[in-house]
Design a protein around this motif. Structure first.
Motif, PDB file in Angstrom:
ATOM      1  N   ALA A   1      48.433  50.647  32.072  1.00  0.00           N
ATOM      2  CA  ALA A   1      47.678  50.116  33.201  1.00  0.00           C
ATOM      3  C   ALA A   1      46.189  50.354  32.979  1.00  0.00           C
ATOM      4  CB  ALA A   1      48.131  50.771  34.491  1.00  0.00           C
ATOM      5  N   VAL A   2      45.394  49.326  33.280  1.00  0.00           N
ATOM      6  CA  VAL A   2      43.948  49.392  33.090  1.00  0.00           C
ATOM      7  C   VAL A   2      43.266  48.939  34.379  1.00  0.00           C
ATOM      8  CG1 VAL A   2      41.983  48.544  31.747  1.00  0.00           C
ATOM      9  CG2 VAL A   2      44.197  48.889  30.635  1.00  0.00           C
ATOM     10  N   LYS A   3      42.254  49.672  34.819  1.00  0.00           N
ATOM     11  CA  LYS A   3      41.508  49.281  36.012  1.00  0.00           C
ATOM     12  C   LYS A   3      40.677  48.037  35.718  1.00  0.00           C
ATOM     13  CE  LYS A   3      41.149  53.787  38.270  1.00  0.00           C
ATOM     14  NZ  LYS A   3      40.213  54.819  38.805  1.00  0.00           N
ATOM     15  N   VAL A   4      40.658  47.128  36.714  1.00  0.00           N
ATOM     16  CA  VAL A   4      39.907  45.881  36.535  1.00  0.00           C
ATOM     17  C   VAL A   4      39.173  45.528  37.821  1.00  0.00           C
ATOM     18  CG1 VAL A   4      41.474  44.957  34.785  1.00  0.00           C
ATOM     19  CG2 VAL A   4      41.909  44.481  37.217  1.00  0.00           C
ATOM     20  N   ASP A   5      38.151  44.707  37.656  1.00  0.00           N
ATOM     21  CA  ASP A   5      37.442  44.126  38.792  1.00  0.00           C
ATOM     22  C   ASP A   5      38.022  42.737  39.011  1.00  0.00           C
ATOM     23  OD1 ASP A   5      35.785  42.971  40.620  1.00  0.00           O
ATOM     24  OD2 ASP A   5      33.923  43.322  39.507  1.00  0.00           O
ATOM     25  N   PRO A   6      38.713  42.494  40.129  1.00  0.00           N
ATOM     26  CA  PRO A   6      39.365  41.189  40.333  1.00  0.00           C
ATOM     27  C   PRO A   6      38.394  40.023  40.335  1.00  0.00           C
ATOM     28  CG  PRO A   6      39.359  42.473  42.360  1.00  0.00           C
ATOM     29  CD  PRO A   6      38.907  43.396  41.277  1.00  0.00           C
ATOM     30  N   ASN A   7      37.113  40.278  40.592  1.00  0.00           N
ATOM     31  CA  ASN A   7      36.134  39.189  40.593  1.00  0.00           C
ATOM     32  C   ASN A   7      35.840  38.697  39.174  1.00  0.00           C
ATOM     33  OD1 ASN A   7      35.682  39.185  43.443  1.00  0.00           O
ATOM     34  ND2 ASN A   7      34.497  41.068  43.203  1.00  0.00           N
ATOM     35  N   ASN A   8      36.010  39.566  38.200  1.00  0.00           N
ATOM     36  CA  ASN A   8      35.723  39.195  36.819  1.00  0.00           C
ATOM     37  C   ASN A   8      36.980  39.069  35.966  1.00  0.00           C
ATOM     38  OD1 ASN A   8      32.917  39.336  37.343  1.00  0.00           O
ATOM     39  ND2 ASN A   8      32.975  41.562  37.085  1.00  0.00           N
ATOM     40  N   PHE A   9      38.087  39.550  36.474  1.00  0.00           N
ATOM     41  CA  PHE A   9      39.331  39.566  35.707  1.00  0.00           C
ATOM     42  C   PHE A   9      39.952  38.169  35.649  1.00  0.00           C
ATOM     43  CE2 PHE A   9      44.003  40.079  35.712  1.00  0.00           C
ATOM     44  CZ  PHE A   9      44.153  40.686  34.468  1.00  0.00           C
ATOM     45  N   ARG A  10      40.592  37.853  34.536  1.00  0.00           N
ATOM     46  CA  ARG A  10      41.282  36.572  34.370  1.00  0.00           C
ATOM     47  C   ARG A  10      42.757  36.860  34.104  1.00  0.00           C
ATOM     48  NH1 ARG A  10      37.202  35.669  36.337  1.00  0.00           N
ATOM     49  NH2 ARG A  10      35.525  34.241  35.660  1.00  0.00           N
ATOM     50  N   ILE A  11      43.594  36.494  35.043  1.00  0.00           N
ATOM     51  CA  ILE A  11      45.018  36.801  34.953  1.00  0.00           C
ATOM     52  C   ILE A  11      45.733  35.807  34.043  1.00  0.00           C
ATOM     53  CG2 ILE A  11      45.694  35.417  36.954  1.00  0.00           C
ATOM     54  CD1 ILE A  11      47.590  37.761  37.733  1.00  0.00           C
ATOM     55  N   VAL A  12      46.768  36.303  33.332  1.00  0.00           N
ATOM     56  CA  VAL A  12      47.568  35.443  32.443  1.00  0.00           C
ATOM     57  C   VAL A  12      49.041  35.752  32.693  1.00  0.00           C
ATOM     58  CG1 VAL A  12      45.752  35.352  30.687  1.00  0.00           C
ATOM     59  CG2 VAL A  12      47.528  37.127  30.547  1.00  0.00           C
ATOM     60  N   PRO A  13      49.952  34.870  32.255  1.00  0.00           N
ATOM     61  CA  PRO A  13      51.388  35.124  32.447  1.00  0.00           C
ATOM     62  C   PRO A  13      51.806  36.483  31.888  1.00  0.00           C
ATOM     63  CG  PRO A  13      51.057  32.873  31.750  1.00  0.00           C
ATOM     64  CD  PRO A  13      49.723  33.538  31.637  1.00  0.00           C
ATOM     65  N   GLY A  14      52.659  37.169  32.664  1.00  0.00           N
ATOM     66  CA  GLY A  14      53.126  38.503  32.299  1.00  0.00           C
ATOM     67  C   GLY A  14      52.332  39.614  32.953  1.00  0.00           C
ATOM     68  N   ASP A  15      51.148  39.310  33.486  1.00  0.00           N
ATOM     69  CA  ASP A  15      50.311  40.328  34.129  1.00  0.00           C
ATOM     70  C   ASP A  15      50.849  40.709  35.512  1.00  0.00           C
ATOM     71  OD1 ASP A  15      48.581  40.526  32.040  1.00  0.00           O
ATOM     72  OD2 ASP A  15      46.985  39.306  32.944  1.00  0.00           O
ATOM     73  N   VAL A  16      50.729  42.001  35.824  1.00  0.00           N
ATOM     74  CA  VAL A  16      51.034  42.491  37.166  1.00  0.00           C
ATOM     75  C   VAL A  16      49.825  43.275  37.663  1.00  0.00           C
ATOM     76  CG1 VAL A  16      52.527  43.923  38.600  1.00  0.00           C
ATOM     77  CG2 VAL A  16      53.507  42.624  36.696  1.00  0.00           C
ATOM     78  N   LEU A  17      49.170  42.741  38.653  1.00  0.00           N
ATOM     79  CA  LEU A  17      48.024  43.411  39.278  1.00  0.00           C
ATOM     80  C   LEU A  17      48.530  44.302  40.404  1.00  0.00           C
ATOM     81  CD1 LEU A  17      45.471  40.478  39.523  1.00  0.00           C
ATOM     82  CD2 LEU A  17      45.055  42.625  38.327  1.00  0.00           C
ATOM     83  N   THR A  18      47.986  45.508  40.499  1.00  0.00           N
ATOM     84  CA  THR A  18      48.413  46.433  41.555  1.00  0.00           C
ATOM     85  C   THR A  18      47.187  47.053  42.216  1.00  0.00           C
ATOM     86  OG1 THR A  18      50.418  46.969  40.318  1.00  0.00           O
ATOM     87  CG2 THR A  18      49.816  48.463  42.095  1.00  0.00           C
ATOM     88  N   THR A  19      47.239  47.167  43.534  1.00  0.00           N
ATOM     89  CA  THR A  19      46.161  47.816  44.269  1.00  0.00           C
ATOM     90  C   THR A  19      46.735  48.692  45.364  1.00  0.00           C
ATOM     91  OG1 THR A  19      44.087  47.478  45.487  1.00  0.00           O
ATOM     92  CG2 THR A  19      45.890  45.958  45.952  1.00  0.00           C
ATOM     93  N   THR A  20      45.989  49.734  45.733  1.00  0.00           N
ATOM     94  CA  THR A  20      46.351  50.580  46.871  1.00  0.00           C
ATOM     95  C   THR A  20      45.277  50.417  47.937  1.00  0.00           C
ATOM     96  OG1 THR A  20      47.488  52.202  45.482  1.00  0.00           O
ATOM     97  CG2 THR A  20      46.826  52.920  47.680  1.00  0.00           C
ATOM     98  N   VAL A  21      45.673  49.871  49.070  1.00  0.00           N
ATOM     99  CA  VAL A  21      44.748  49.662  50.188  1.00  0.00           C
ATOM    100  C   VAL A  21      44.944  50.793  51.191  1.00  0.00           C
ATOM    101  CG1 VAL A  21      44.045  48.077  52.014  1.00  0.00           C
ATOM    102  CG2 VAL A  21      44.943  47.175  49.860  1.00  0.00           C
ATOM    103  N   ASN A  22      43.866  51.498  51.510  1.00  0.00           N
ATOM    104  CA  ASN A  22      43.930  52.564  52.506  1.00  0.00           C
ATOM    105  C   ASN A  22      43.660  51.973  53.889  1.00  0.00           C
ATOM    106  OD1 ASN A  22      44.469  54.830  50.817  1.00  0.00           O
ATOM    107  ND2 ASN A  22      42.371  54.715  50.075  1.00  0.00           N
ATOM    108  N   VAL A  23      44.676  52.016  54.734  1.00  0.00           N
ATOM    109  CA  VAL A  23      44.588  51.420  56.068  1.00  0.00           C
ATOM    110  C   VAL A  23      44.355  52.531  57.095  1.00  0.00           C
ATOM    111  CG1 VAL A  23      45.773  50.019  57.796  1.00  0.00           C
ATOM    112  CG2 VAL A  23      46.159  49.582  55.350  1.00  0.00           C
ATOM    113  N   PRO A  24      43.177  52.571  57.744  1.00  0.00           N
ATOM    114  CA  PRO A  24      42.910  53.604  58.750  1.00  0.00           C
ATOM    115  C   PRO A  24      43.756  53.377  60.008  1.00  0.00           C
ATOM    116  CG  PRO A  24      40.860  52.609  57.949  1.00  0.00           C
ATOM    117  CD  PRO A  24      41.989  51.728  57.517  1.00  0.00           C
ATOM    118  N   VAL A  25      44.620  54.346  60.316  1.00  0.00           N
ATOM    119  CA  VAL A  25      45.504  54.259  61.481  1.00  0.00           C
ATOM    120  C   VAL A  25      45.164  55.391  62.443  1.00  0.00           C
ATOM    121  CG1 VAL A  25      47.890  54.456  62.273  1.00  0.00           C
ATOM    122  CG2 VAL A  25      47.373  53.135  60.215  1.00  0.00           C
TER     123      VAL A  25
END
Length: 201
Positions: A77-101
């Motif tokens: 797994a490698v950290k990426v900036d989704p604004n500059n990243f170019r996805i290709v078949p086989g890629d799985v992007l993962t993010t953790t969103v912190n939701v204030p509750v």
């Protein structure tokens, strides 16, 4: 003429006792047949009841990482900036969103749900599959997980893990498939926080 008999001390005592007994009966009857009683009133100290609170805070964007998964083979797994990243078949992007509750109340629980996760219209969108992996470390049921108030804390950041996969479909040949999707796909999500009975697990 015979003089009237003289009153003796004993006769006087008897008469006085009879008068006292009559007066006592009159006091007991209360005059015209009523019985008087005493009463008292006093206001209690004011009691203040405060309301609890349930709220979602501002949900900010999070960092993403990418990992290519084809069959049983996985890249690191490698950290990426989704604004500059170019996805290709086989890629799985993962993010953790912190939701204030925010949950304030002695008996309060809430269901946190990713109510809608979707793409804005684009040709690339049809190749991507978004998935809510976990909410607060638990696999969601119907997109939701029950959250309890944290003692001593009114607001906590609940981690929500979301993945986006681009299916590897090497077994299928498509006409004119050069892997070119010139436009982008915008992912949107809506979170809903709803109170549930404190007995709900």
């Amino acid at each position: 003429m015979t003089p009237p008999p003289k009153r003796t001390p004993t006769m006087k005592k008897t008469t006085t006792a009879a008068i006292a007994a009559t007066l006592g009966a009159a006091l007991l009857l209360g005059g015209a047949g009523t019985l008087a009683y005493w009463t008292d009133t006093k206001d209690a100290s004011p009691q203040v009841i405060n309301s609890g609170n349930l709220e979602l805070g501002q949900i900010d964007s999070a960092t993403w990482s990418v990992q290519q998964i084809v069959g049983d083979k996985k890249s690191d797994a490698v950290k990426v900036d989704p604004n500059n990243f170019r996805i290709v078949p086989g890629d799985v992007l993962t993010t953790t969103v912190n939701v204030p509750v925010t949950l304030v109340g002695t008996d309060i629980k809430a269901s946190l749900k990713v109510d809608d996760i979707y793409w804005e219209s684009s040709s690339l969108r049809d190749q991507l599959t978004p998935t809510v992996v976990s909410i607060n470390g638990q696999a969601p049921v119907n997109g939701a997980v029950t959250i309890a108030a944290t003692p001593g804390q009114s607001t906590v950041n609940v981690p929500v893990v979301v993945s986006v996969s681009y299916k590897w479909d090497g077994a299928t040949q498509r006409a004119n498939n050069r892997g070119e999707f010139s436009n982008s796909a915008t992912l949107r999500a809506k979170y809903v926080l709803t109170q549930v009975p404190v007995t709900q697990k």
